[in-house]
Design an enzyme around this catalytic site. Structure first.
Site, PDB file in Angstrom:
ATOM      1  CB  SER A 296      -0.920   0.005   1.230  1.00  0.00           C
ATOM      2  OG  SER A 296      -0.162  -0.116   2.421  1.00  0.00           O
TER       3      SER A 296
ATOM      4  CG  HIS B 265      -3.057  -1.010  -2.687  1.00  0.00           C
ATOM      5  ND1 HIS B 265      -3.329   0.308  -2.372  1.00  0.00           N
ATOM      6  CD2 HIS B 265      -3.228  -1.704  -1.524  1.00  0.00           C
ATOM      7  CE1 HIS B 265      -3.644   0.409  -1.101  1.00  0.00           C
ATOM      8  NE2 HIS B 265      -3.589  -0.797  -0.563  1.00  0.00           N
TER       9      HIS B 265
ATOM     10  CD  GLU C 125      -4.044   3.216  -4.756  1.00  0.00           C
ATOM     11  OE1 GLU C 125      -4.014   4.451  -4.828  1.00  0.00           O
ATOM     12  OE2 GLU C 125      -3.433   2.585  -3.866  1.00  0.00           O
TER      13      GLU C 125
ATOM     14  CG  ASN D  83      -2.911   3.690   2.033  1.00  0.00           C
ATOM     15  OD1 ASN D  83      -3.957   3.841   2.655  1.00  0.00           O
ATOM     16  ND2 ASN D  83      -2.461   2.487   1.713  1.00  0.00           N
TER      17      ASN D  83
END
Length: 291
Positions: free
Chosen positions: A119, A140, A152, A190
């Site tokens: 991440s 991800h 992602e 993130n």
């Protein structure tokens, strides 16, 4: 290339979720971990989560049986290496990820695509420790994997078009939506989410509000489904801290300095839901704020 089999390394929360959705989508899955107990717990969790989907009429009972039949567990990396695509889903620790990929390299096939569910960690840097940086990318998934629609996709500097298009095709087959992110620390989700959680930790640390007031303020004032401190406990405070350290080290900006209170909780082993204590205490029937 056509993908028929998927290896998943790491049978924890993310790994068992990835195995779950891959099997439901018709892929043959090889789920790997270093502990037989972890593998058995992962299969039990997948069974339970699929049964919940059956009860909600999201999948049929036959689909559940077929999907579970497509999941094989193993302690041997050699068996993982025989799959067409491998998703590394171990803990958010760069050295551990290096060891996993280095251990896989002698066993993988020439066409095998390597991916990481990281991440935050550089895809280019992880790929550089393998023999196929052009067939390596970030894959991800969001937590919980069966429910969350976003994946992602992160290309390293050497990732080729065929690898990207293959992974995009898998996302589409899973009935999820892909977001393409550049290979910068923490990518998109993130990069935005974890600093918000870190700021909530500072808000608590500085006494602006207590745990309940901070979470309620964001749920009722910003319409968030979960407060930032509750979400931190769900993610894992160690994971939040690791991502903040990646941001701080990778971008060299003081605005990404991890909150000392977050560090203290991790040092105490109060990691959130998985350790039964974090910003909330989960040892009773109802979670209770710890501050």
């Amino acid at each position: 290339m056509e993908i028929t089999s998927v290896g998943v390394v790491g049978a924890g929360q993310m790994g068992n979720g990835i195995a779950h959705v891959m099997a439901l989508a018709g892929y043959n899955v090889v789920l790997n971990d270093i502990s037989e107990d972890s593998l058995q717990a992962a299969v039990a969790r997948i069974d339970k989560n699929m049964e919940r989907q059956v009860s909600r009429e999201l999948i049929t009972a036959d689909a559940k049986v077929d999907a579970l039949g497509r999941i094989k567990t193993t302690l041997a990396q050699e068996e993982v290496g025989q799959t067409d695509l491998i998703v590394e889903a171990a803990t958010e620790n760069e050295e551990i990820k290096y060891k996993i990929f280095e251990g896989l390299l002698p066993h993988i096939q020439p066409h095998t695509i390597l991916t990481s569910n990281t991440s935050s960690i550089s895809i280019t840097r992880l790929a550089s420790r393998t023999d196929r940086p052009e067939k390596f990318m970030g894959f991800h998934f969001m937590n919980p994997v069966p429910l969350m629609k976003l994946v992602e996709l992160i290309r390293g500097i050497a990732t080729d078009d065929d690898t990207y298009e293959t992974c995009l095709g898998i996302v589409n087959r899973l009935d999820k939506t892909a977001a393409s992110a550049e290979d910068f620390p923490a990518f998109i989700v993130n990069r935005i989410l974890i600093p918000m959680i870190n700021e909530a930790c500072y808000t608590l640390y500085e006494g602006v509000g207590n745990v309940a007031s901070i979470d309620n303020a964001m749920k009722l004032g910003a319409n968030h489904p979960m407060g930032p401190l509750e979400l931190a406990d769900f993610i894992g405070l160690d994971t939040c801290l690791a991502i903040m350290n990646v941001l701080h080290d990778g971008l060299a900006d003081t605005k990404y300095r991890p909150c000392p209170l977050l560090t203290k909780y991790v040092e105490a082993g109060w990691l959130g839901r998985k350790s039964k204590r974090g910003f909330y205490d989960y040892r009773g029937e109802t979670p209770v704020p710890t501050r």
